[in-house]
Design an enzyme around this catalytic site. Structure first.
Site, short mmCIF file in Angstrom:
data_model
loop_
_atom_site.label_atom_id
_atom_site.label_comp_id
_atom_site.label_asym_id
_atom_site.label_seq_id
_atom_site.Cartn_x
_atom_site.Cartn_y
_atom_site.Cartn_z
N ARG A 36 76.02 9.03 9.54
CA ARG A 36 76.61 7.78 10.02
C ARG A 36 75.54 6.71 10.15
O ARG A 36 75.86 5.55 10.39
CB ARG A 36 77.31 8.02 11.37
CG ARG A 36 78.51 8.94 11.28
CD ARG A 36 79.05 9.26 12.66
NE ARG A 36 78.05 9.94 13.47
CZ ARG A 36 78.16 10.19 14.77
NH1 ARG A 36 79.26 9.82 15.41
NH2 ARG A 36 77.20 10.83 15.42
N LYS A 96 82.75 26.30 9.96
CA LYS A 96 83.63 26.85 10.98
C LYS A 96 83.33 26.14 12.29
O LYS A 96 82.19 25.70 12.47
CB LYS A 96 83.47 28.36 11.14
CG LYS A 96 82.05 28.90 11.15
CD LYS A 96 81.07 28.48 12.22
CE LYS A 96 81.43 28.70 13.63
NZ LYS A 96 80.35 28.25 14.56
N ASP A 177 83.28 27.57 18.58
CA ASP A 177 81.92 27.92 18.17
C ASP A 177 81.73 29.42 18.09
O ASP A 177 81.07 29.92 17.17
CB ASP A 177 80.90 27.34 19.15
CG ASP A 177 80.16 26.17 18.53
OD1 ASP A 177 79.34 26.42 17.65
OD2 ASP A 177 80.44 25.03 18.91
#
Ligand code: NAP
Length: 330
Positions: A36, A96, A177
């Site tokens: 970003r 993931k 997580d």
């Protein structure tokens, strides 16, 4: 396509590890990175010898020199990038947890199917050589009929509300997580469960700190799983069958060794170390898939990702967690 050109989105902690494994994959090359911030992109590109640095995620989605994006932003920020990439005809490897809601996972899977573009969850566990050996042993009936999976995964994480682990805006909590690993492992071994029970604890910031999950199958098979952001645990998995059990030695989500205990026989240690940091195996799956013109992985198909996300959605419901996807725009 002779060589697959990769782009990295979200130059954070895991991206810095994963890019180092491309040295073991001559058919692939990291050609671009996007942050970003133009400064962070340039710094990552310089540190890892990457030719092109983009100061926005939109710019890498529109970069014609890139075939596939490795999306390593926080989980609620996966969806917008994955959808934009697929819409532009780019393949995706999505870290993931794939998304934080089952609806977003279905949306991505549907767009990948509509566009005929490769998409896969970066569940590296399924590609670890020791896990591949374990799947072969189970298929060969080494421990008879598989009836149950039991395991845990815990870390003693700092209780810093600014940390990703405790911040709901970036998908904090144990579920996305940590718990994703034992749930995905159980789904890999036993298939998609019929029932989901869970009990856990939420933090003041509204993320889940620890939980126990009990998965059930109509024929009586079970999986019992514990994860925690407070308790460091060994990170071991055990698969029980009617003819013995297999220990997947810590940490089970990237193991080197499994130990096969056949009833009445000496234990057999099977060691199959991973290459590099252990990420090259999933990177190879995507790279070879693209070179072969495939749109999915047989080892980590989108249907399994959807099944795992459904279980995580049910766990979230049971423990009172309300996950929110990130902004729509890049
Ligand atoms: N497979 C594994 O072993 C493994 C291990 C750790 C993490 N992961 C997964 O990888 C993903 C990233 O984890 P990480 O530990 O690398 O996270 P991280 O260090 O915080 O890095 C994430 C990156 O995403 C970008 N980003 C985009 N939107 C953001 C936002 N709203 N807030 C913060 N960062 C944002 C940031 O880069 P810019 O702002 O520069 O664009 C940041 O550097 C997660 O989904 C996690 O589950 C996988």
């Amino acid at each position: 396509m002779e060589r697959v050109r990769w782009g990295v989105v979200g130059p954070g902690r895991i991206a810095a590890k994963v890019v180092q494994d491309f040295v073991h994959l001559p058919e692939a090359e990291v050609v671009a990175v996007a942050s970003r911030s133009a400064e962070r992109a340039a710094a990552f590109a310089a540190a890892h010898g990457i030719a092109r640095a983009h100061g926005s995620y939109r710019a890498i989605v529109e970069d014609d020199a890139v075939d596939v994006l490795y999306i390593a932003t926080p989980h609620p920020q996966h969806r917008a990038v994955a959808l934009a990439a697929l819409a532009a005809g780019k393949a995706v490897l999505v870290e993931k947890a794939f998304t934080v809601t089952p609806a977003a996972t279905r949306e991505i899977a549907a767009l990948a199917a509509e566009k005929g573009v490769f998409a896969m969850e970066a569940m590296w566990t399924r590609f670890q050589p020791a896990v591949v050996r374990m799947r072969d042993l189970l298929a060969d009936g080494a421990i008879g009929e598989v009836r149950s999976v039991q395991g845990e995964l815990g870390v003693h994480a700092p209780t810093d509300p600014e940390d990703r682990y405790y911040n709901p805006a970036v998908g904090g909590g144990a579920l996305f997580d940590l718990t994703v690993y034992p749930i995905s492992f159980a789904q890999m071994v036993l298939g998609t469960p019929d029932t989901v029970q869970a009990h856990g604890l939420l933090s003041a910031s509204g993320v889940d700190v620890e939980e126990a999950v009990l998965l059930g199958w109509a024929d009586g098979r079970t999986a019992s799983l514990f994860t925690s952001l407070r308790c460091a645990t060994p990170g071991q998995m055990r698969v029980y069958g009617t003819g013995g059990w297999i220990d997947v030695l810590p940490r089970f989500h990237h193991p080197d060794t499994v130990v096969v205990h056949r009833t009445g026989r000496d234990a057999e240690e099977v060691t199959a170390p991973h290459t590099g940091g252990g990420y090259v195996h999933e990177l190879r799956e995507v790279t070879e898939g693209l070179l072969a013109g495939r749109t999915e992985s047989a080892v980590m198909p989108l249907a399994d990702t959807v099944a795992v996300q459904d279980v995580m959605g049910a766990v979230a419901d049971r423990i009172g967690l309300v996950p929110q996807e990130g902004p729509e725009d890049l």
